[in-house]
Design a protein around this motif. Structure first.
Motif, PDB file in Angstrom:
ATOM      1  N   LEU A 356       0.850  -1.186   0.000  1.00 49.40           N
ATOM      2  CA  LEU A 356       0.000   0.000   0.000  1.00 49.40           C
ATOM      3  C   LEU A 356       0.889   1.240   0.000  1.00 49.40           C
ATOM      4  CD1 LEU A 356      -2.864   1.140   0.136  1.00 49.40           C
ATOM      5  CD2 LEU A 356      -2.659   1.153   2.632  1.00 49.40           C
ATOM      6  N   CYS A 357       0.712   2.084  -0.993  1.00 53.78           N
ATOM      7  CA  CYS A 357       1.562   3.273  -1.150  1.00 53.78           C
ATOM      8  C   CYS A 357       0.691   4.515  -1.324  1.00 53.78           C
ATOM      9  CB  CYS A 357       2.486   3.138  -2.357  1.00 53.78           C
ATOM     10  SG  CYS A 357       3.665   1.795  -2.217  1.00 53.78           S
ATOM     11  N   VAL A 358       1.209   5.632  -0.808  1.00 50.34           N
ATOM     12  CA  VAL A 358       0.610   6.945  -1.088  1.00 50.34           C
ATOM     13  C   VAL A 358       1.391   7.537  -2.257  1.00 50.34           C
ATOM     14  CG1 VAL A 358       0.195   9.271  -0.256  1.00 50.34           C
ATOM     15  CG2 VAL A 358      -0.185   7.330   1.260  1.00 50.34           C
ATOM     16  N   THR A 359       0.691   7.809  -3.358  1.00 50.96           N
ATOM     17  CA  THR A 359       1.335   8.297  -4.582  1.00 50.96           C
ATOM     18  C   THR A 359       0.917   9.737  -4.847  1.00 50.96           C
ATOM     19  OG1 THR A 359       1.325   6.065  -5.495  1.00 50.96           O
ATOM     20  CG2 THR A 359       1.679   7.869  -7.033  1.00 50.96           C
ATOM     21  N   LEU A 360       1.913  10.603  -5.070  1.00 48.37           N
ATOM     22  CA  LEU A 360       1.664  11.990  -5.458  1.00 48.37           C
ATOM     23  C   LEU A 360       2.092  12.154  -6.905  1.00 48.37           C
ATOM     24  CD1 LEU A 360       2.516  11.982  -2.280  1.00 48.37           C
ATOM     25  CD2 LEU A 360       2.515  14.456  -2.553  1.00 48.37           C
ATOM     26  N   LYS A 361       1.182  12.670  -7.747  1.00 52.27           N
ATOM     27  CA  LYS A 361       1.496  12.862  -9.170  1.00 52.27           C
ATOM     28  C   LYS A 361       1.171  14.288  -9.568  1.00 52.27           C
ATOM     29  CE  LYS A 361       0.556   8.034 -10.408  1.00 52.27           C
ATOM     30  NZ  LYS A 361      -0.324   7.135 -11.174  1.00 52.27           N
TER      31      LYS A 361
END
Length: 994
Positions: A356-361
């Motif tokens: 589970l990852c928090v991704t910022l794009k």
């Protein structure tokens, strides 16, 4: 009886004719006698030298005045011209001279001369011809200017151009290419056979492959190459090449450019190194979700090397379901146009599981709004989420313990969200439902400043992993209190920090007195520190000073260092010290507050700093000054901004002057117009003259004022303001282009208006000359087309009338020959029949040639002519035609009918060559005072926006023929949907003309 070779009665008649011929020549002609004295000058020469036709030319000893060598200083005598020196007669030689007229103006001329010989070979005189070469000199100057501009542009862009003749192996290099390779521009460019010396072996091998492929196929190429500089360094170049062809279309060489990208490559490498050093996984994708950059942290987290993923979307390495989610999230980011934060399951090959990852794009667009890159980071929160779940499982058991504590007690997670609190805390903060806290934070309970303090302490505890004891401000039912607080980190069995816990007791009463004591001194300290203000006290009797911590920092002196006048004075600029000393003496004498500014070299680093100082005296009980209380403010940043602003204003002024572009702003409330210096120069008004809108309008040409005022009024209503108009400056007309941007408030009122004024007088002159040239070219083309049609008509008539009759007569003669002599001669009969067949074929070909040159059906009108054309074409090509026209409405004269016929004929030829159509429709009617000709087909069409298609000679010919009759042609086409040509010709110009 004739007395001369031209048949005139008298020699005077012949002389008059010869003088008339010479006098009418375009070039200036001067005739000298054998002694080099002027005996005749023609009309052009008189105008060149600037005197009236009836006026005797000024001369000295028979020589013309006003002729100078190219330096425009040394006079030139006609008798001293090089082609008359030492008996030479160089009729073909020319030299450049200048003719200066009485009004001071000069004209560049090309001078040539020859000897005039009589019948007996004796010298009768000398002839000098002067040709005006002013325009030629101007063109040479313009060519030199363009070459210089091109060279400057190449040097600024680090782009060099080259050309190679493959047959002779001759190479041309621009000066910038010499600089890129570090060679002398005066040396010959290296031949292609010498190029291996200028590239690394691998780069030249790739270059040679690309060159050979281009020569064999005609394809262009673009390569990144490593070039060898003259100083031994290796430069990275981007080189592009394309073939050159001769008039026959054969490839004869190559041409192209080379761009030095060494600096850009170094920056890219440094940027890649920086990204690799970032501990957080970072990746960059293109608009098609293909990976462009993957840093080391990404490789570590995902378990895949960057080399495997770069250039792909990762579909071969990530599960299909995850890939669909990834691509959908990417599309969501592009659609939002801003930063998007998501929680995603990311497969890691290293752990063989999804984490589970928090991704910022963040999407990046170019200046036109086109997508460029997608920058993203990821943070693995799997363990944190497990820890949070574990923490929540223990809350229930802790609540009972917390409620029995005599203090305020609570528990928070890593983000500062409250997980648990006891009843004392609930009463203090006024929250009834302490069981279901719904993830509230200190920001939901306390004022922002207090909440930020609590959050800062929590982060400090988690970072240090240590318990902390501190005294904090709090609120109890709206009353400000002080608490003694113990905060500690919550650490699980895996040594992960999960949050913080704390207890607090009220110590308001015990701290009240102490807080009052330090309150004002602390505020003063913080205020002086925040404002970069240092405080000092100078003892007048001892000369020693007491400085606060900020003052030591401003002067770069270690805190606690003893300070006296000498220590301070060593740091002050020598130029500023006398003024500072005078200020201090004035303070002691007049006993009043003073202010001044000085510069110092900071002691610790020698940096230049600007100091703004203020001081007041402090008195003993008897009124004697015993201390000077002062403050020092470091204003270096403000000074640097002030200096930078002055420089930018200076640069802007220079740029406007170079571009002949002035700027302005208008304050409508006060009717004040503010101009830049260049704007004043454009309008010929003294700089800083106060101006209003009416003053500007008075400078506008009288014929344009109403137009300009109307456009400005429309701009105040929201219309765009981009106009061209004339102004009067010292009685001369200038053309300017004005543009403005008006900003309005939500209620429609004007907030501000700014604009520019550009002097476009030279552009207008060029535009006028260009339009005149274009008109002349079209008139010449129309005349050529009419002449061509007349010639076709004459040739067709000659072929039909003369050659046709002769061929018909010949056939009759052959027929008589067959009757009279071939009755019993089989061989002769066969020969005559063969000749007859050949003659019949010749007659048919003659008729077809005459018809193609000038179809006789045109004499019956445009309608029958078009019907004959489509019928003939349909039989030959199989294309189906529909033709519509009303013969009663078509009253075209011969010239117009021919133009319409040729347009249709050219359109049909284009369809046969390119369209692959099966059907064409042709219609002609009268509409709104115009003949409307429409030609459509169902062919494959083409991209009409493509420059190659628009510049087709056939399409240009159709448009030019329409313009010949004062009309226009519009061509529209869509690939796969055919083409439609619409031609409109005014009835007034296409009807019968007398």
């Amino acid at each position: 009886m004739s007395t001369n070779r031209l048949g005139f009665k008298t020699p005077e008649d012949e002389s008059n004719l010869l003088y008339g011929i010479v006098n009418g020549l375009k070039d200036a002609v001067v005739v000298l006698d054998p002694a080099f004295k002027v005996i005749f000058i023609n009309k052009t020469a008189r105008l060149l030298f600037g005197f009236e036709l009836s006026q005797r030319p000024p001369e000295h000893n028979g020589q013309l005045d006003g002729i100078f060598f190219p330096d425009r200083i040394t006079p030139c005598s006609l008798s001293k011209l090089p082609f008359f020196t030492a008996g030479r007669n160089d009729a073909g030689a020319e030299i450049e001279l200048y003719v200066q007229r009485p009004d001071g103006s000069c004209t560049a001329v090309s001078a040539s001369g020859r000897t005039l010989l009589g019948n007996d070979g004796d010298v009768q005189g000398w002839l000098v011809t002067l040709t005006d070469i002013t325009q030629q000199k101007q063109r040479e100057y313009e060519l030199r200017q363009r070459a210089e501009h091109l060279e400057d542009a190449q040097m600024m862009a680090n782009i060099g151009s080259w050309s190679w003749d493959a047959l002779s192996d001759k190479v041309y290099w621009s000066d910038e290419l010499y600089r890129i390779f570090g060679l002398d521009p005066q040396s010959p460019a290296p031949s292609y056979s010498e190029h291996p010396n200028f590239y690394t072996p691998d780069s030249f091998a790739r270059l040679n492959d690309a060159v050979q492929t281009a020569l064999n196929t005609g394809l262009s190429y673009e390569l990144d190459l490593d070039a060898l500089h003259a100083d031994g360094t290796i430069r990275t170049l981007v080189t592009r090449g394309q073939v050159k062809r001769d008039p026959a279309g054969q490839i004869v060489g190559l041409k192209g450019v080379a761009i030095d990208i060494s600096n850009r490559k170094r920056v890219d490498e440094q940027l890649k190194l920086i990204i690799d050093m970032i501990p957080m996984p970072v990746f960059v994708k293109d608009a098609n979700s293909r990976f462009l950059i993957i840093n080391k942290a990404c490789e570590e987290q995902w378990g895949w090397m960057a080399a495997n993923l770069l250039g792909s979307d990762g579909g071969q390495y990530f599960p299909a379901e995850q890939m669909q989610v990834f691509l959908a999230k990417d599309r969501e980011v592009w659609a939002s146009g801003s930063l998007v934060i998501n929680e995603e399951l990311v497969w890691t090959d290293k752990l063989k599981e999804s984490r589970l990852c928090v991704t910022l794009k963040k999407p990046i667009f170019d200046s036109f709004g086109n997508p460029l890159y997608l920058i993203g980071t990821t943070e693995d929160i799997t363990e944190r989420r497990h820890a949070e779940n574990s923490l929540r499982a223990t809350l229930a058991s802790l609540r009972a313990v917390y409620d029995n504590l005599p203090f305020l007690a609570w528990m928070k997670d890593r983000e500062g969200r409250y997980l648990l609190a006891n009843k004392h805390w609930s009463q203090a903060v006024g929250i009834d439902d302490r069981i279901n806290l719904n993830g509230i934070t200190d920001y939901d309970i306390w004022p922002k400043e207090l909440a930020e303090h609590y959050r800062s302490v929590d982060q400090q505890v988690m970072a240090s992993r240590q318990q902390i004891l501190l005294t904090e401000k709090a609120l109890d039912e709206g009353r400000e209190t002080w608490t003694e607080t113990i905060k500690a980190p919550i650490i699980d069995d895996k040594d992960q920090v999960l949050g913080t816990t704390g207890i607090a007791r009220d110590i308001t009463d015990s701290l009240s007195a102490e807080q009052q004591l330090h309150k004002f001194s602390e505020r003063l300290r913080l205020a002086s520190k925040a404002a970069a203000i240092g405080i000092c006290e100078w003892d007048v009797s001892t000369g020693l000073a007491e400085w606060d911590e900020r003052n030591y920092e401003i002067f770069g002196i270690p805190p606690g260092t003893p300070i006296d006048y000498r220590t301070w004075a060593k740091l002050v600029f020598p130029e500023d010290l006398p003024n500072a000393t005078i200020k201090l003496r004035k303070l002691l004498n007049k006993k009043q507050e003073i202010h001044w500014e000085f510069r110092i070299h900071r002691q610790n680093d020698g940096a230049l700093r600007y100091i703004q100082a203020s001081a007041i005296p402090a008195y003993k009980p008897g009124g004697e000054v015993h201390k000077i209380i002062g403050v020092n403010l470091d204003v270096t940043d403000f000074k640097e901004i002030e200096i930078a602003l002055r420089e930018k204003k200076k640069h802007l002024s220079h740029a406007q002057a170079m571009a002949h572009l002035g700027s302005w702003s208008l304050d409508l409330d006060n009717n004040e117009l503010t101009w830049s210096d260049e704007n004043y120069r454009i309008f010929g008004i003294a700089i800083d003259t106060p101006l209003s809108y009416e003053d500007f309008l008075a400078q506008v040409h009288p014929d344009d004022r109403a137009y300009v005022d109307a456009k400005w009024t429309a701009a105040l209503q929201g219309e765009p303001y981009d106009i061209q108009h004339r102004i009067l400056v010292d009685g001369k007309v200038k053309w300017i282009r004005e543009r403005a941007v008006l900003e309005f408030a939500p209620d429609g009122s004007l907030l501000r208006s700014v604009g520019t004024s550009q002097n476009i007088t030279e552009l207008k002159l060029v535009e006028s000359d260009l339009e005149a040239s274009r008109l002349q070219l079209r008139q010449l083309a129309a005349r050529r087309e009419r002449t061509r049609e007349e010639e076709r008509k004459r040739i067709a008539r000659d072929i039909h009338d003369d050659l046709g009759q002769m061929l018909t007569s010949l056939r009759m003669e052959i027929a008589l020959l067959r009757i009279n002599f071939a009755g019993d001669n089989i061989q002769l009969l066969e020969n005559i029949q063969s000749l007859t067949q050949l003659l019949d074929n010749t007659i048919q070909v003659t008729r077809e040639v005459a018809t193609k040159l000038r179809p006789t059906v045109l004499e019956m009108g445009i309608g029958p002519a078009l019907e004959w054309l489509v019928k003939t074409t349909s039989l030959q090509s199989g294309i189906e035609f529909d033709i519509f026209y009303s013969e009663s409405d078509l009253d075209l004269d011969e010239e117009a009918a021919i133009v319409v016929f040729r347009i249709v004929q050219e359109s049909i030829n284009n369809v046969l060559k390119h369209a692959q159509a099966t059907k064409m429709t042709i219609s002609m009617k009268v509409e709104s005072g115009n003949y409307l000709l429409e030609i459509g087909d169902n062919g494959k069409g083409f991209d009409y926006k493509s420059p190659r298609e628009v510049n087709s000679l056939g399409l240009i010919g159709i448009q030019e023929r329409a313009i010949m009759l004062g009309g226009e042609a519009k061509i529209s086409s869509t690939q796969g949907k055919g083409t439609l040509i619409q031609v409109r010709i005014p009835v007034s110009t296409a009807g019968h003309r007398q």
